[in-house]
Write a protein that holds these residues in place. Structure first.
Motif, PDB file in Angstrom:
ATOM      1  N   PRO A   1      -3.286  -3.813  -1.182  1.00 20.26           N
ATOM      2  CA  PRO A   1      -4.341  -2.850  -1.503  1.00 20.26           C
ATOM      3  C   PRO A   1      -4.366  -1.713  -0.486  1.00 20.26           C
ATOM      4  N   ILE A   2      -4.458  -0.495  -0.970  1.00 22.56           N
ATOM      5  CA  ILE A   2      -4.548   0.669  -0.094  1.00 22.56           C
ATOM      6  C   ILE A   2      -5.714   1.536  -0.544  1.00 22.56           C
ATOM      7  N   ARG A   3      -6.094   2.448   0.337  1.00 23.33           N
ATOM      8  CA  ARG A   3      -7.122   3.438  -0.003  1.00 23.33           C
ATOM      9  C   ARG A   3      -6.633   4.804   0.432  1.00 23.33           C
ATOM     10  N   VAL A   4      -6.775   5.793  -0.432  1.00 22.16           N
ATOM     11  CA  VAL A   4      -6.355   7.162  -0.137  1.00 22.16           C
ATOM     12  C   VAL A   4      -7.589   7.986   0.205  1.00 22.16           C
ATOM     13  N   LEU A   5      -7.535   8.683   1.335  1.00 26.25           N
ATOM     14  CA  LEU A   5      -8.668   9.458   1.829  1.00 26.25           C
ATOM     15  C   LEU A   5      -8.311  10.936   1.965  1.00 26.25           C
ATOM     16  N   TYR A   6      -9.338  11.761   1.802  1.00 32.03           N
ATOM     17  CA  TYR A   6      -9.223  13.198   2.046  1.00 32.03           C
ATOM     18  C   TYR A   6     -10.535  13.647   2.678  1.00 32.03           C
ATOM     19  N   ASN A   7     -10.447  14.256   3.853  1.00 36.09           N
ATOM     20  CA  ASN A   7     -11.645  14.614   4.613  1.00 36.09           C
ATOM     21  C   ASN A   7     -12.521  13.397   4.879  1.00 36.09           C
TER      22      ASN A   7
ATOM     23  N   VAL B   1       4.416  -5.247  -4.361  1.00 37.09           N
ATOM     24  CA  VAL B   1       5.392  -5.356  -3.278  1.00 37.09           C
ATOM     25  C   VAL B   1       6.162  -6.662  -3.405  1.00 37.09           C
ATOM     26  N   GLN B   2       7.335  -6.693  -2.763  1.00 37.55           N
ATOM     27  CA  GLN B   2       8.185  -7.874  -2.770  1.00 37.55           C
ATOM     28  C   GLN B   2       8.660  -8.196  -1.359  1.00 37.55           C
TER      29      GLN B   2
ATOM     30  N   ALA C   1       6.667  -2.685   5.657  1.00 36.94           N
ATOM     31  CA  ALA C   1       7.600  -3.635   5.063  1.00 36.94           C
ATOM     32  C   ALA C   1       6.868  -4.940   4.788  1.00 36.94           C
ATOM     33  N   VAL C   2       7.469  -5.761   3.927  1.00 37.44           N
ATOM     34  CA  VAL C   2       6.939  -7.087   3.636  1.00 37.44           C
ATOM     35  C   VAL C   2       7.995  -8.097   4.088  1.00 37.44           C
ATOM     36  N   PRO C   3       7.678  -8.954   5.046  1.00 36.18           N
ATOM     37  CA  PRO C   3       8.690  -9.915   5.554  1.00 36.18           C
ATOM     38  C   PRO C   3       9.151 -10.868   4.460  1.00 36.18           C
ATOM     39  N   GLU C   4      10.379 -11.337   4.616  1.00 39.90           N
ATOM     40  CA  GLU C   4      10.918 -12.328   3.667  1.00 39.90           C
ATOM     41  C   GLU C   4      10.291 -13.681   3.928  1.00 39.90           C
TER      42      GLU C   4
ATOM     43  N   ILE D   1      -3.438   7.520   4.111  1.00 38.54           N
ATOM     44  CA  ILE D   1      -3.407   6.290   3.326  1.00 38.54           C
ATOM     45  C   ILE D   1      -3.719   5.143   4.276  1.00 38.54           C
ATOM     46  N   VAL D   2      -4.715   4.338   3.921  1.00 35.93           N
ATOM     47  CA  VAL D   2      -5.136   3.210   4.742  1.00 35.93           C
ATOM     48  C   VAL D   2      -4.770   1.913   4.030  1.00 35.93           C
ATOM     49  N   ALA D   3      -4.024   1.058   4.703  1.00 32.55           N
ATOM     50  CA  ALA D   3      -3.721  -0.268   4.158  1.00 32.55           C
ATOM     51  C   ALA D   3      -4.945  -1.153   4.358  1.00 32.55           C
ATOM     52  N   GLU D   4      -5.397  -1.791   3.283  1.00 33.86           N
ATOM     53  CA  GLU D   4      -6.594  -2.634   3.367  1.00 33.86           C
ATOM     54  C   GLU D   4      -6.253  -4.118   3.481  1.00 33.86           C
ATOM     55  N   ALA D   5      -4.988  -4.408   3.735  1.00 33.39           N
ATOM     56  CA  ALA D   5      -4.533  -5.752   4.088  1.00 33.39           C
ATOM     57  C   ALA D   5      -3.348  -5.580   5.025  1.00 33.39           C
ATOM     58  N   ASN D   6      -2.985  -6.639   5.712  1.00 31.11           N
ATOM     59  CA  ASN D   6      -1.873  -6.596   6.661  1.00 31.11           C
ATOM     60  C   ASN D   6      -0.644  -7.198   5.989  1.00 31.11           C
ATOM     61  N   PRO D   7       0.383  -6.379   5.716  1.00 29.38           N
ATOM     62  CA  PRO D   7       1.561  -6.899   5.000  1.00 29.38           C
ATOM     63  C   PRO D   7       2.362  -7.919   5.791  1.00 29.38           C
ATOM     64  N   TYR D   8       2.106  -8.035   7.094  1.00 26.87           N
ATOM     65  CA  TYR D   8       2.865  -8.956   7.940  1.00 26.87           C
ATOM     66  C   TYR D   8       2.168 -10.310   8.130  1.00 26.87           C
ATOM     67  N   THR D   9       0.867 -10.364   7.864  1.00 26.85           N
ATOM     68  CA  THR D   9       0.133 -11.610   8.076  1.00 26.85           C
ATOM     69  C   THR D   9      -0.616 -12.099   6.848  1.00 26.85           C
ATOM     70  N   ASP D  10      -0.901 -11.216   5.903  1.00 30.89           N
ATOM     71  CA  ASP D  10      -1.675 -11.597   4.722  1.00 30.89           C
ATOM     72  C   ASP D  10      -0.763 -11.952   3.556  1.00 30.89           C
ATOM     73  N   ASN D  11      -1.312 -12.647   2.585  1.00 29.75           N
ATOM     74  CA  ASN D  11      -0.577 -13.007   1.372  1.00 29.75           C
ATOM     75  C   ASN D  11      -0.411 -11.770   0.497  1.00 29.75           C
ATOM     76  N   MET D  12       0.825 -11.397   0.241  1.00 26.21           N
ATOM     77  CA  MET D  12       1.117 -10.200  -0.537  1.00 26.21           C
ATOM     78  C   MET D  12       1.473 -10.516  -1.993  1.00 26.21           C
TER      79      MET D  12
END
Length: 268
Positions: free
Chosen positions: A186-192, A229-230, A265-268, A170-181
């Motif tokens: 957004p995530i992307r699920v990959l196989y092979n 997310v919250q 995690a998503v910071p407060e 699973i690849v996170a396509e945004a940064n939960p610590y620096t981007d607006n959540m």
């Protein structure tokens, strides 16, 4: 069984225990670490974002790395270390912890346990395929392995997740610590290395105090989905591949499950 991209939140207590599969995940003590701090995380196996801690054992993993600010290094450790990750934080940035287990096997002595797993993880054709292959309802073997990632912010936490070469991930396509959540993660699920379309993603949400809740989501044609997310919550996202195996000898595995997980995690 089909789900929309976002389903109503389901209370943990409402999920039958018999339908709960055992996840594997990386569980940081802190998801945000000071520049001169320490990365500390346990490896866990369990249900509903609670589980038993696993020690650092080289024989139990194929890969245990950390990619911090673009630099990839093996996680150091000694046999039996708990927590399995306990290292000085490197330079500021987003750290992606990566863990791939060795292969394990499971023998199904009760048909209903396999049915529960298949239905819970939404493999709607597997039971019919199992029967069509002429496989028995008991005594058959499943091969399984786990592919876990975790996002930890060091200092400013700047950076982004990316493919790390796992068989499924699973690849996170945004940064939960620096981007607006506000709109979700957004995530992307990959196989092979390719997107998994129409894949179920199970999301466990743990607030600072209170019950863990579970929601089910589906990826689109490009393997993408946005997870709600919250602030102040920690999250475990889980996606499973189940593929058939052709046994060459008696008692060889007939199915293989590949478990991808991502914690953040998503910071407060």
């Amino acid at each position: 069984m089909k789900f929309s991209n976002i389903l109503s939140v389901v209370a943990l207590a409402s999920l039958p225990v018999s339908l709960s599969a055992h996840e594997f995940w990386i569980d940081p003590v802190d998801y945000t670490v000071a520049s001169d701090g320490t990365l500390v995380a346990a490896l866990r196996v369990g249900e509903n974002f609670a589980g038993a801690e696993q020690p650092y054992l080289e024989r139990s993993f194929e890969r245990f790395d950390m990619r911090c600010a673009g630099d990839l290094d093996a996680v150091p450790g000694r046999a039996g270390d708990r927590p399995a990750l306990n290292v000085a934080a490197p330079q500021d940035g987003l750290c992606v912890i990566i863990h791939q287990t060795t292969d394990y096997t499971l023998t199904y002595d009760e048909w209903q346990k396999f049915v529960n797993f298949v239905e819970h993880k939404d493999f709607d054709r597997v039971l019919a395929d199992h029967a069509a292959r002429g496989l028995p309802e008991t005594g058959f073997v499943e091969l399984y392995s786990r592919y876990a990632k975790s996002l930890i912010a060091v200092g400013d936490g700047a950076g982004k997740d990316a493919k790390v070469g796992l068989l499924t991930e699973i690849v996170a396509e945004a940064n939960p610590y620096t981007d607006n959540m506000a709109g979700g993660l957004p995530i992307r699920v990959l196989y092979n290395g390719a997107p998994r379309a129409d894949a179920q993603v199970e999301l466990f949400a743990r607030p600072p105090s209170g019950k863990v809740t579970v929601t089910l989501h589906r990826t689109d044609a490009n393997g993408r989905v946005t997870l709600p997310v919250q602030p102040g919550y920690a999250y475990l996202a889980d996606a499973v591949v189940l593929r058939p195996l052709e046994p060459r000898a008696e008692n060889d595995p007939v199915w293989e499950s590949l478990w991808a997980s991502l914690t953040f995690a998503v910071p407060e």
